[in-house]
Write an enzyme that holds these catalytic residues in place. Structure first.
Site, short mmCIF file in Angstrom:
data_model
loop_
_atom_site.label_atom_id
_atom_site.label_comp_id
_atom_site.label_asym_id
_atom_site.label_seq_id
_atom_site.Cartn_x
_atom_site.Cartn_y
_atom_site.Cartn_z
N TYR A 58 111.50 68.55 75.84
CA TYR A 58 110.17 68.54 76.48
C TYR A 58 109.58 69.95 76.52
O TYR A 58 108.42 70.16 76.15
CB TYR A 58 110.29 67.96 77.90
CG TYR A 58 109.09 68.22 78.76
CD1 TYR A 58 107.91 67.49 78.56
CD2 TYR A 58 109.10 69.19 79.75
CE1 TYR A 58 106.78 67.74 79.34
CE2 TYR A 58 107.99 69.45 80.53
CZ TYR A 58 106.83 68.71 80.32
OH TYR A 58 105.72 68.97 81.09
N1 LIG Z 1 106.87 66.11 86.67
C1 LIG Z 1 106.80 67.40 86.87
O1 LIG Z 1 107.43 67.96 87.80
C2 LIG Z 1 105.93 68.26 85.96
C3 LIG Z 1 105.93 69.64 86.13
C4 LIG Z 1 105.06 70.42 85.36
C5 LIG Z 1 104.22 69.80 84.43
N2 LIG Z 1 104.25 68.45 84.26
C6 LIG Z 1 103.33 67.84 83.27
O2 LIG Z 1 102.35 67.07 83.96
C7 LIG Z 1 102.07 65.91 83.18
C8 LIG Z 1 101.37 64.87 84.03
O3 LIG Z 1 102.23 64.49 85.09
P1 LIG Z 1 102.01 63.07 85.80
O4 LIG Z 1 102.91 63.04 86.96
O5 LIG Z 1 100.55 62.80 85.97
O6 LIG Z 1 102.55 62.09 84.65
P2 LIG Z 1 102.26 60.54 84.44
O7 LIG Z 1 101.87 59.90 85.72
O8 LIG Z 1 103.41 59.99 83.67
O9 LIG Z 1 100.94 60.52 83.50
C9 LIG Z 1 101.00 60.65 82.12
C10 LIG Z 1 99.85 59.87 81.52
O10 LIG Z 1 99.89 60.00 80.09
C11 LIG Z 1 99.51 58.75 79.55
N3 LIG Z 1 100.01 58.50 78.21
C12 LIG Z 1 101.30 58.48 77.80
N4 LIG Z 1 101.36 58.12 76.51
C13 LIG Z 1 100.08 57.90 76.10
C14 LIG Z 1 99.49 57.49 74.87
N5 LIG Z 1 100.22 57.22 73.78
N6 LIG Z 1 98.14 57.39 74.80
C15 LIG Z 1 97.38 57.65 75.90
N7 LIG Z 1 97.87 58.03 77.09
C16 LIG Z 1 99.21 58.15 77.18
C17 LIG Z 1 100.14 57.71 80.49
O11 LIG Z 1 99.50 56.48 80.31
P3 LIG Z 1 99.94 55.13 81.10
O12 LIG Z 1 99.36 55.30 82.49
O13 LIG Z 1 99.28 54.05 80.33
O14 LIG Z 1 101.43 55.07 81.09
C18 LIG Z 1 99.89 58.37 81.85
O15 LIG Z 1 98.66 57.94 82.37
C19 LIG Z 1 103.44 65.54 82.63
O16 LIG Z 1 103.32 64.72 81.50
C20 LIG Z 1 104.03 66.89 82.31
O17 LIG Z 1 103.66 67.28 80.99
C21 LIG Z 1 105.08 67.67 85.00
#
Ligand SMILES: NC(=O)c1ccc[n+]([C@@H]2O[C@H](COP(=O)([O-])OP(=O)(O)OC[C@H]3O[C@@H](n4cnc5c(N)ncnc54)[C@H](OP(=O)(O)O)[C@@H]3O)[C@@H](O)[C@H]2O)c1
Length: 215
Positions: A126
């Site tokens: 990742y």
């Molecule tokens: N978790 C952590 O502690 C952390 C820390 C630092 C940065 N981040 C970053 O923050 C990002 C966002 O976090 P979050 O909690 O909001 O994640 P999340 O709730 O999993 O949101 C990710 C979104 O991406 C969409 N997605 C995935 N595959 C796709 C595709 N093929 N086409 C279109 N949309 C797609 C998903 O769609 P669906 O709703 O349809 O599934 C979901 O809405 C993470 O992905 C990561 O890169 C995370």
């Protein structure tokens, strides 16, 4: 401005759409499932587009002034989706932005991308994917801002952050609410002092606007 939110149905993405609805900008929410459309409209999206990062999603950029890339494959899928969504989805978004004359690109990245080798075996694919996407963004002609938050929490928005272009010495036992990350991503859109910068962000002691102004 019309702001394309990629990953609009995500936990950060929904907060971005809410923030935009309260701002002087309009959210163009990109989602991949028909059943997500009404929810995004209820959250205040001016327009919802159905598109998938693993396919051609160039039409989503029509009439758009800026992009926030907040999508991600998440922890439940493997390194294949990390490549096709977190890395290649972001790269395709940069290319579509350039092709369609959308200059402003805000990328949601992560702490730890400065040194993926230190991230541990499970996080490494990742962190490598995100770092590669960030590095490619630097080579485009886009006016980018790369925001690297620490671990995300579901706490309420605090409005208080700590942000640094130097990188934090440690983010152990620290986090930042998703709602604050969304606020930061929206707040940088028209802050020229954040253009062409990379910064890390955690929950902190400084009012968000002041912390961003000092970058
Ligand atoms: N978790 C952590 O502690 C952390 C820390 C630092 C940065 N981040 C970053 O923050 C990002 C966002 O976090 P979050 O909690 O909001 O994640 P999340 O709730 O999993 O949101 C990710 C979104 O991406 C969409 N997605 C995935 N595959 C796709 C595709 N093929 N086409 C279109 N949309 C797609 C998903 O769609 P669906 O709703 O349809 O599934 C979901 O809405 C993470 O992905 C990561 O890169 C995370």
């Amino acid at each position: 401005m019309n702001i394309l939110v990629i990953g609009a149905n995500g936990q950060v993405g929904r907060n971005i759409v809410k923030e935009l609805a309260e701002s002087n900008h309009d959210a163009v929410a990109m989602v991949r499932k028909e059943q997500q459309v009404d929810t995004l409209k209820e959250l205040g999206a001016a327009k919802v587009v159905l598109a998938d990062l693993e396919k051609d999603f160039s039409d989503a950029f029509d009439g758009v002034d800026a992009v926030i890339f907040a999508a991600g494959s998440g922890p439940k899928t493997g390194p294949d989706k990390t490549l096709t969504i977190d890395l290649w989805g972001s790269v395709k978004a940069m290319r579509y932005a350039e092709e369609k004359g959308v200059k402003r690109f805000v990328q949601l990245s992560s702490v730890g991308t400065d040194n993926p080798d230190a991230g541990g075996e499970s996080m490494k694919p990742y962190l490598v994917a995100k770092r590669a996407a960030d590095d490619l963004l630097l080579t485009t002609g886009l006016e980018y801002t790369i925001v690297r938050p620490g671990p995300l929490s579901d706490e309420e928005k605090s409005g208080k952050i700590e942000a640094t272009t130097e990188g934090f010495e440690s983010f152990e036992n620290r986090s930042i609410p998703r709602a604050d990350v969304a606020n930061v991503l929206v707040s940088v859109i028209d802050r020229p002092n954040t253009y062409n910068k990379i910064f890390e962000v955690l929950q902190g002691e400084h009012e968000t606007g002041q912390a961003l102004e000092s970058l």
